[in-house]
Enzyme design. Structure first.
Site, PDB file in Angstrom:
ATOM      1  N   ASP A   7      -1.970   4.800  -1.813  1.00 49.04           N
ATOM      2  CA  ASP A   7      -0.757   4.294  -1.179  1.00 49.04           C
ATOM      3  C   ASP A   7       0.349   4.303  -2.225  1.00 49.04           C
ATOM      4  O   ASP A   7       0.092   4.234  -3.440  1.00 49.04           O
ATOM      5  CB  ASP A   7      -0.975   2.869  -0.653  1.00 49.04           C
ATOM      6  CG  ASP A   7       0.240   2.344   0.095  1.00 49.04           C
ATOM      7  OD1 ASP A   7       0.568   2.907   1.149  1.00 49.04           O
ATOM      8  OD2 ASP A   7       0.873   1.380  -0.387  1.00 49.04           O
ATOM      9  N   GLU A   9       4.569   2.909  -3.145  1.00 54.24           N
ATOM     10  CA  GLU A   9       5.753   2.107  -2.847  1.00 54.24           C
ATOM     11  C   GLU A   9       6.957   2.861  -3.395  1.00 54.24           C
ATOM     12  O   GLU A   9       6.860   3.557  -4.425  1.00 54.24           O
ATOM     13  CB  GLU A   9       5.661   0.712  -3.471  1.00 54.24           C
ATOM     14  CG  GLU A   9       4.491  -0.127  -2.965  1.00 54.24           C
ATOM     15  CD  GLU A   9       4.518  -0.409  -1.482  1.00 54.24           C
ATOM     16  OE1 GLU A   9       5.616  -0.336  -0.873  1.00 54.24           O
ATOM     17  OE2 GLU A   9       3.446  -0.694  -0.924  1.00 54.24           O
ATOM     18  N   HIS A  57       8.291  -4.868  -1.006  1.00 60.17           N
ATOM     19  CA  HIS A  57       7.229  -4.829  -2.027  1.00 60.17           C
ATOM     20  C   HIS A  57       7.445  -5.761  -3.218  1.00 60.17           C
ATOM     21  O   HIS A  57       6.545  -5.944  -4.043  1.00 60.17           O
ATOM     22  CB  HIS A  57       7.004  -3.401  -2.535  1.00 60.17           C
ATOM     23  CG  HIS A  57       8.254  -2.665  -2.914  1.00 60.17           C
ATOM     24  ND1 HIS A  57       9.144  -3.117  -3.874  1.00 60.17           N
ATOM     25  CD2 HIS A  57       8.749  -1.475  -2.466  1.00 60.17           C
ATOM     26  CE1 HIS A  57      10.129  -2.250  -3.998  1.00 60.17           C
ATOM     27  NE2 HIS A  57       9.931  -1.254  -3.160  1.00 60.17           N
ATOM     28  N   HIS A 150       3.788  -5.948   0.393  1.00 60.90           N
ATOM     29  CA  HIS A 150       3.154  -4.655   0.208  1.00 60.90           C
ATOM     30  C   HIS A 150       2.887  -4.439  -1.281  1.00 60.90           C
ATOM     31  O   HIS A 150       3.686  -4.824  -2.142  1.00 60.90           O
ATOM     32  CB  HIS A 150       4.059  -3.524   0.721  1.00 60.90           C
ATOM     33  CG  HIS A 150       4.186  -3.500   2.211  1.00 60.90           C
ATOM     34  ND1 HIS A 150       4.198  -2.336   2.945  1.00 60.90           N
ATOM     35  CD2 HIS A 150       4.302  -4.509   3.110  1.00 60.90           C
ATOM     36  CE1 HIS A 150       4.312  -2.623   4.224  1.00 60.90           C
ATOM     37  NE2 HIS A 150       4.395  -3.936   4.349  1.00 60.90           N
ATOM     38  N   ASP A 155      -2.856  -2.301  -0.834  1.00 55.14           N
ATOM     39  CA  ASP A 155      -2.869  -1.589   0.443  1.00 55.14           C
ATOM     40  C   ASP A 155      -3.910  -0.478   0.445  1.00 55.14           C
ATOM     41  O   ASP A 155      -4.524  -0.186   1.483  1.00 55.14           O
ATOM     42  CB  ASP A 155      -1.478  -1.028   0.746  1.00 55.14           C
ATOM     43  CG  ASP A 155      -0.495  -2.119   1.159  1.00 55.14           C
ATOM     44  OD1 ASP A 155      -0.900  -3.296   1.195  1.00 55.14           O
ATOM     45  OD2 ASP A 155       0.673  -1.794   1.429  1.00 55.14           O
TER      46      ASP A 155
END
Length: 232
Positions: A7, A9, A57, A150, A155
């Site tokens: 994942d 960000e 985030h 997040h 995640d």
């Protein structure tokens, strides 16, 4: 089979508009089992963080100011990814940013043939349902109580559990294998028609007790105390 669940960000939605990747989290799986090997890194995006993205985030300009540039750690990331398939939720988004960063520092983009999108899998299994990571974790009973904001590695950890559930769970194929073995075992114990036909049955043997056997039988019966057959 080696797979990487990952994942990212970012500072926004589109690298074509100057948005950058600021975090990546990766988890290694081999044959659907987590190996314990992970890769996690923050990157200085060399630009300011929009408030909307920071609210998602929590990564601020100050926090990212002393982090390495993506170009500095690109080789390390590529070594970890190797040639494994890459699993992400809404994978087009993550691939778009990862490949944009690779191109910026002179590396070849990663082929989308290696992409596995859990969002697409979820759409085919649950058409019309809510398909966010949060919603799917709730559907499959995956604990996300510790997910306040997040985070790429967090995640990825949730997505690893979700990917396993979406693709059959931990015991994939086990029931079928057990049933197959059970049926084979039962079949092996049951004689076939040909085996029955080939079997030769002996005729019953006639038997008559001689005088000596009759005497010994009478003595044995008389020696039994309180026999049931004498009760009225």
């Amino acid at each position: 089979m080696r797979e990487i669940i990952f994942d990212t960000e970012t500072t926004g939605f589109d690298p074509q508009n100057g948005d950058r990747m600021v975090e990546i989290g990766c988890i290694e799986m081999i044959d659907r089992i987590e190996t314990g090997q992970t890769f996690h890194c923050y990157y200085n995006p060399e630009r300011s963080m929009p408030n909307a993205a920071e609210n998602v985030h929590g990564l601020s300009d100050m926090f990212l100011s002393d982090k390495k540039l993506f170009a500095t750690g690109a080789e390390e990331l590529l070594d970890f990814l190797g040639d494994a398939n890459l699993v992400a939720h809404n994978a087009q988004f993550d691939f778009k940013f990862l490949n944009a960063e690779l191109l910026l520092c002179g590396y070849k983009p990663i082929s989308q043939f290696r992409m596995i999108d859990t969002l697409a899998i979820a759409k085919s299994k649950h058409p019309g349902a809510k398909l966010s990571l949060d919603a799917l974790c709730s559907r499959y009973g995956i604990d996300r109580s510790h997910r306040v904001k997040h985070g790429a590695l967090l995640d990825a950890e949730l997505l690893t559990q979700l990917y396993i559930e979406l693709t059959g769970g931990r015991q994939i194929g086990l029931g079928l294998a057990e049933n197959t073995k059970r049926h084979e075992s039962i079949a092996s114990m049951q004689p076939t028609l040909q085996q029955v036909e080939r079997k030769q049955f002996m005729a019953p043997r006639e038997h008559h007790a001689d005088a000596d056997e009759l005497v010994r039988h009478k003595i044995f019966i008389e020696g039994i105390e309180n026999p049931l057959w004498t009760e009225v």
